[in-house]
Design a protein around this motif. Structure first.
Motif, PDB file in Angstrom:
ATOM      1  N   GLY A 177       0.823  -1.198   0.000  1.00 21.28           N
ATOM      2  CA  GLY A 177       0.000   0.000   0.000  1.00 21.28           C
ATOM      3  C   GLY A 177       0.859   1.250   0.000  1.00 21.28           C
ATOM      4  O   GLY A 177       1.803   1.358   0.773  1.00 21.28           O
ATOM      5  N   ILE A 178       0.529   2.188  -0.886  1.00 22.66           N
ATOM      6  CA  ILE A 178       1.269   3.452  -0.958  1.00 22.66           C
ATOM      7  C   ILE A 178       0.299   4.617  -1.003  1.00 22.66           C
ATOM      8  O   ILE A 178      -0.867   4.464  -1.371  1.00 22.66           O
ATOM      9  CB  ILE A 178       2.185   3.509  -2.196  1.00 22.66           C
ATOM     10  N   GLU A 179       0.783   5.779  -0.635  1.00 24.19           N
ATOM     11  CA  GLU A 179      -0.025   6.991  -0.736  1.00 24.19           C
ATOM     12  C   GLU A 179      -0.107   7.416  -2.205  1.00 24.19           C
ATOM     13  O   GLU A 179       0.832   7.228  -2.966  1.00 24.19           O
ATOM     14  CB  GLU A 179       0.624   8.112   0.086  1.00 24.19           C
ATOM     15  N   ASP A 180      -1.241   8.007  -2.583  1.00 28.91           N
ATOM     16  CA  ASP A 180      -1.438   8.439  -3.959  1.00 28.91           C
ATOM     17  C   ASP A 180      -2.144   9.794  -3.962  1.00 28.91           C
ATOM     18  O   ASP A 180      -3.352   9.835  -3.671  1.00 28.91           O
ATOM     19  CB  ASP A 180      -2.266   7.406  -4.723  1.00 28.91           C
ATOM     20  N   PRO A 181      -1.410  10.895  -4.203  1.00 25.33           N
ATOM     21  CA  PRO A 181      -0.026  10.960  -4.660  1.00 25.33           C
ATOM     22  C   PRO A 181       0.970  10.590  -3.557  1.00 25.33           C
ATOM     23  O   PRO A 181       0.658  10.677  -2.375  1.00 25.33           O
ATOM     24  CB  PRO A 181       0.133  12.435  -5.068  1.00 25.33           C
ATOM     25  N   GLY A 182       2.151  10.178  -4.000  1.00 27.75           N
ATOM     26  CA  GLY A 182       3.173   9.778  -3.045  1.00 27.75           C
ATOM     27  C   GLY A 182       4.558   9.878  -3.656  1.00 27.75           C
ATOM     28  O   GLY A 182       4.719  10.314  -4.809  1.00 27.75           O
ATOM     29  N   TYR A 183       5.542   9.448  -2.898  1.00 33.90           N
ATOM     30  CA  TYR A 183       6.938   9.567  -3.313  1.00 33.90           C
ATOM     31  C   TYR A 183       7.219   8.620  -4.480  1.00 33.90           C
ATOM     32  O   TYR A 183       7.157   7.399  -4.319  1.00 33.90           O
ATOM     33  CB  TYR A 183       7.832   9.258  -2.120  1.00 33.90           C
ATOM     34  N   PRO A 184       7.568   9.148  -5.677  1.00 35.34           N
ATOM     35  CA  PRO A 184       7.731   8.279  -6.854  1.00 35.34           C
ATOM     36  C   PRO A 184       8.807   7.221  -6.709  1.00 35.34           C
ATOM     37  O   PRO A 184       8.622   6.088  -7.162  1.00 35.34           O
ATOM     38  CB  PRO A 184       8.083   9.281  -7.974  1.00 35.34           C
ATOM     39  N   ASP A 185       9.940   7.559  -6.110  1.00 29.62           N
ATOM     40  CA  ASP A 185      11.021   6.578  -6.053  1.00 29.62           C
ATOM     41  C   ASP A 185      10.745   5.468  -5.053  1.00 29.62           C
ATOM     42  O   ASP A 185      11.275   4.360  -5.215  1.00 29.62           O
ATOM     43  CB  ASP A 185      12.355   7.266  -5.749  1.00 29.62           C
ATOM     44  N   ALA A 186       9.941   5.719  -4.046  1.00 27.75           N
ATOM     45  CA  ALA A 186       9.508   4.614  -3.181  1.00 27.75           C
ATOM     46  C   ALA A 186       8.661   3.642  -3.994  1.00 27.75           C
ATOM     47  O   ALA A 186       8.859   2.422  -3.934  1.00 27.75           O
ATOM     48  CB  ALA A 186       8.720   5.153  -1.990  1.00 27.75           C
ATOM     49  N   ARG A 187       7.727   4.181  -4.762  1.00 28.30           N
ATOM     50  CA  ARG A 187       6.896   3.341  -5.630  1.00 28.30           C
ATOM     51  C   ARG A 187       7.768   2.558  -6.621  1.00 28.30           C
ATOM     52  O   ARG A 187       7.577   1.351  -6.814  1.00 28.30           O
ATOM     53  CB  ARG A 187       5.907   4.229  -6.388  1.00 28.30           C
ATOM     54  N   ASN A 188       8.738   3.235  -7.220  1.00 21.52           N
ATOM     55  CA  ASN A 188       9.614   2.575  -8.190  1.00 21.52           C
ATOM     56  C   ASN A 188      10.431   1.463  -7.555  1.00 21.52           C
ATOM     57  O   ASN A 188      10.625   0.390  -8.141  1.00 21.52           O
ATOM     58  CB  ASN A 188      10.544   3.603  -8.832  1.00 21.52           C
ATOM     59  N   ILE A 189      10.936   1.706  -6.363  1.00 24.32           N
ATOM     60  CA  ILE A 189      11.717   0.685  -5.647  1.00 24.32           C
ATOM     61  C   ILE A 189      10.852  -0.530  -5.349  1.00 24.32           C
ATOM     62  O   ILE A 189      11.251  -1.676  -5.592  1.00 24.32           O
ATOM     63  CB  ILE A 189      12.303   1.272  -4.352  1.00 24.32           C
ATOM     64  N   PHE A 190       9.658  -0.303  -4.846  1.00 28.28           N
ATOM     65  CA  PHE A 190       8.773  -1.418  -4.489  1.00 28.28           C
ATOM     66  C   PHE A 190       8.367  -2.214  -5.733  1.00 28.28           C
ATOM     67  O   PHE A 190       8.245  -3.444  -5.685  1.00 28.28           O
ATOM     68  CB  PHE A 190       7.534  -0.907  -3.760  1.00 28.28           C
ATOM     69  N   MET A 191       8.190  -1.507  -6.846  1.00 28.29           N
ATOM     70  CA  MET A 191       7.747  -2.189  -8.067  1.00 28.29           C
ATOM     71  C   MET A 191       8.840  -3.053  -8.695  1.00 28.29           C
ATOM     72  O   MET A 191       8.551  -3.875  -9.559  1.00 28.29           O
ATOM     73  CB  MET A 191       7.226  -1.168  -9.079  1.00 28.29           C
ATOM     74  N   LEU A 192      10.076  -2.885  -8.254  1.00 26.81           N
ATOM     75  CA  LEU A 192      11.125  -3.800  -8.680  1.00 26.81           C
ATOM     76  C   LEU A 192      10.949  -5.178  -8.057  1.00 26.81           C
ATOM     77  O   LEU A 192      11.509  -6.161  -8.533  1.00 26.81           O
ATOM     78  CB  LEU A 192      12.507  -3.251  -8.294  1.00 26.81           C
ATOM     79  N   HIS A 193      10.149  -5.245  -6.985  1.00 22.95           N
ATOM     80  CA  HIS A 193       9.969  -6.493  -6.252  1.00 22.95           C
ATOM     81  C   HIS A 193       8.550  -7.052  -6.363  1.00 22.95           C
ATOM     82  O   HIS A 193       8.352  -8.252  -6.228  1.00 22.95           O
ATOM     83  CB  HIS A 193      10.328  -6.282  -4.785  1.00 22.95           C
ATOM     84  N   SER A 194       7.576  -6.170  -6.579  1.00 23.60           N
ATOM     85  CA  SER A 194       6.183  -6.621  -6.708  1.00 23.60           C
ATOM     86  C   SER A 194       5.403  -5.622  -7.553  1.00 23.60           C
ATOM     87  O   SER A 194       5.605  -4.414  -7.431  1.00 23.60           O
ATOM     88  CB  SER A 194       5.538  -6.744  -5.321  1.00 23.60           C
TER      89      SER A 194
END
Length: 499
Positions: free
Chosen positions: A227-244
């Motif tokens: 779960g992430i905030e939307d809008p939220g920090y893009p690089d956190a989202r990018n990091i997490f999406m490397l794994h799921s």
């Protein structure tokens, strides 16, 4: 000795080395190697005498002699008594004029080999020449007005003492953390956020983004929901999406992230409750309790990123989410260097001892440890009281700039909805629906104004083009109103050419 290579060739090859950064001897060695590669010389061929070559390329004879000695030692040249210098027989192999080599090799297709392609992700981009803009409304850069140069210099000199140098000059391998800085964080930083932690619950990182990458690598798998905030920090989202790829967005309002029934599907939550990125709102006490209860109910873990909460928020009575955690479900990520000088890249994680132990081993594989000299300087900087003094001064500067910016926006662009900065160094803006802020940014740049389009902060960028973030941490106070006036001119141009 007569060389088979003309004087003009030697002059040309020597001139080609002019921008190599080498000294004269090095340039002569490079020139000789180029002559071999380009086919001007072959095995056993004579090269000019030192006197002859010196005259041809315009250097001293001793310089050529020294270069030839170096080439002999590297077995590129061979010295023959009373005969001169020749290309060493073993260096270059003659090829038969009638022999051809067939090859089926092709250029390597690197894209086919990439397991991941981070370059294809959406992320924030900032021009390297941002400080050349007359009106740089940029976020996350150092503030020259508030940087305490003399205090930092004093702490740096202290860290250079023989006793302290014996600590930071070592390769600390497995440990990697300066116990002095860990203690300073534990005693002077965490208590301001209501957090009590032991030494073995704190790990230093190369900035908060490094912390997020390690946490994702250690904890997240492809089947997990995040779960992430939307809008939220893009690089956190990018990091997490490397794994799921199972990213669950949660909307944000004036009380912070909205916790819905979707919560039960998430294994991990990433939140910025102190000052939400990018809106700047603080997560309300009621929602903090609700989030903690949901995490306990559904066996979830919360990653709390207080990337710049050290710069006092408007409501300082609300402690960190970690301070309310009674079941060890919150992992706290903080940044030390962001308010001082982001380029120092120093952050930390607060978590359970068994988590910290695994993270320490993971960090060793990635970067060994953060720069230990900077750790020691920062420890002195905190311990001497300079850090909190700087934060108080910075908070006052930000408040003054925010007041001027908000007044200018109300005056020049009254139709825009502006979120309060909440003590931070940026404000979040919603423009009228018809404005595409990524296009507006181009018109603004022509006016000397740098703005940050907000679409990258959203999971679905195409539906949220009318948002932007204006940073004011790096722009001079007397430039803000003038900058907004030029931004308003850019808006007029936008409507003129896009209506």
């Amino acid at each position: 000795m007569t060389s088979p290579v003309s004087a003009n060739i030697w002059t040309l090859l020597f001139e080609e080395t002019a921008q190599s950064g080498l000294n004269l001897q090095g340039r002569i060695c490079r020139m000789m190697f180029s002559a071999l590669v380009q086919g001007h010389l072959r095995s056993g061929m004579a090269v000019p005498s030192s006197r002859e070559l010196a005259e041809q390329i315009g250097v001293g004879r001793n310089t050529v002699t020294i270069a030839y000695q170096q080439l002999v030692s590297e077995r590129i040249l061979e010295s023959r008594q009373r005969s001169g210098h020749f290309i060493h027989p073993s260096f270059y192999v003659d090829r038969s004029e009638h022999k051809t080599t067939k090859t089926t090799s092709q250029s390597t297709n690197w894209s086919r080999r990439f397991a991941i392609q981070p370059s294809q992700q959406r992320h924030l981009t900032k021009p390297s020449d941002w400080n050349s803009y007359p009106y740089p409304f940029i976020y996350g850069q150092s503030d020259p007005e508030s940087f305490p140069a003399s205090a930092w210099r004093e702490c740096s000199i202290k860290a250079l003492s023989a006793r302290d140098a014996s600590i930071w000059a070592q390769d600390l391998t497995q440990q990697g953390d300066d116990a002095y800085l860990i203690n300073a964080i534990r005693q002077h930083i965490l208590p301001t956020r209501g957090i009590v932690a032991r030494d073995n619950e704190i790990l230093l990182t190369v900035g908060s983004q490094h912390a997020l990458y390690m946490l994702a690598a250690l904890l997240m798998r492809s089947e997990h929901f995040i779960g992430i905030e939307d809008p939220g920090y893009p690089d956190a989202r990018n990091i997490f999406m490397l794994h799921s790829q199972n990213i669950v967005p949660f909307a944000v309002d004036d009380e912070g992230v909205i916790i819905s029934d979707q919560t039960m599907h998430c294994d991990y939550f990433y939140v910025t409750p102190g000052r939400q990125c990018p809106t700047g709102v603080t997560l309300s006490p009621q929602r903090r309790q609700n989030l903690l209860q949901k995490a306990e109910q559904f066996d979830s873990i919360i990653i709390e990123d207080e990337y710049d909460a050290q710069i006092l928020v408007e409501n300082t009575t609300i402690p960190a989410l970690k301070s309310l955690d009674r079941h060890g479900r919150v992992i706290y990520v903080g940044s030390l260097s962001k308010p001082l000088a982001p380029g120092l890249r120093l952050g930390y994680i607060v978590a359970a001892p068994e988590m910290i132990e695994e993270l320490r081993h993971l960090r060793r594989l990635m970067v060994r440890h953060p720069n230990v000299f900077n750790q020691r300087v920062f420890a002195f900087f905190i311990d001497q009281g300079y850090y909190h003094s700087m934060l108080r001064r910075q908070f006052q500067l930000h408040r003054q700039r925010a007041d001027v910016l908000l007044d200018a926006l109300r005056r020049e662009l009254p139709a825009w909805r502006v979120s309060a900065s909440n003590g931070g160094s940026a404000c979040w803006i919603e423009t009228p629906k018809e404005i595409d802020c990524s296009v507006l940014a181009q018109y603004a740049a022509s006016q000397g104004v740098f703005i940050e389009a907000g679409e990258s902060f959203f999971l679905e960028m195409h539906e949220n083009k009318n948002f932007m973030r204006l940073g004011f941490g790096s722009i001079a106070l007397d430039k803000i109103s003038e900058g907004v006036q030029h931004l308003a001119k850019a808006v007029d141009e936008y409507y003129l050419y896009n209506s």
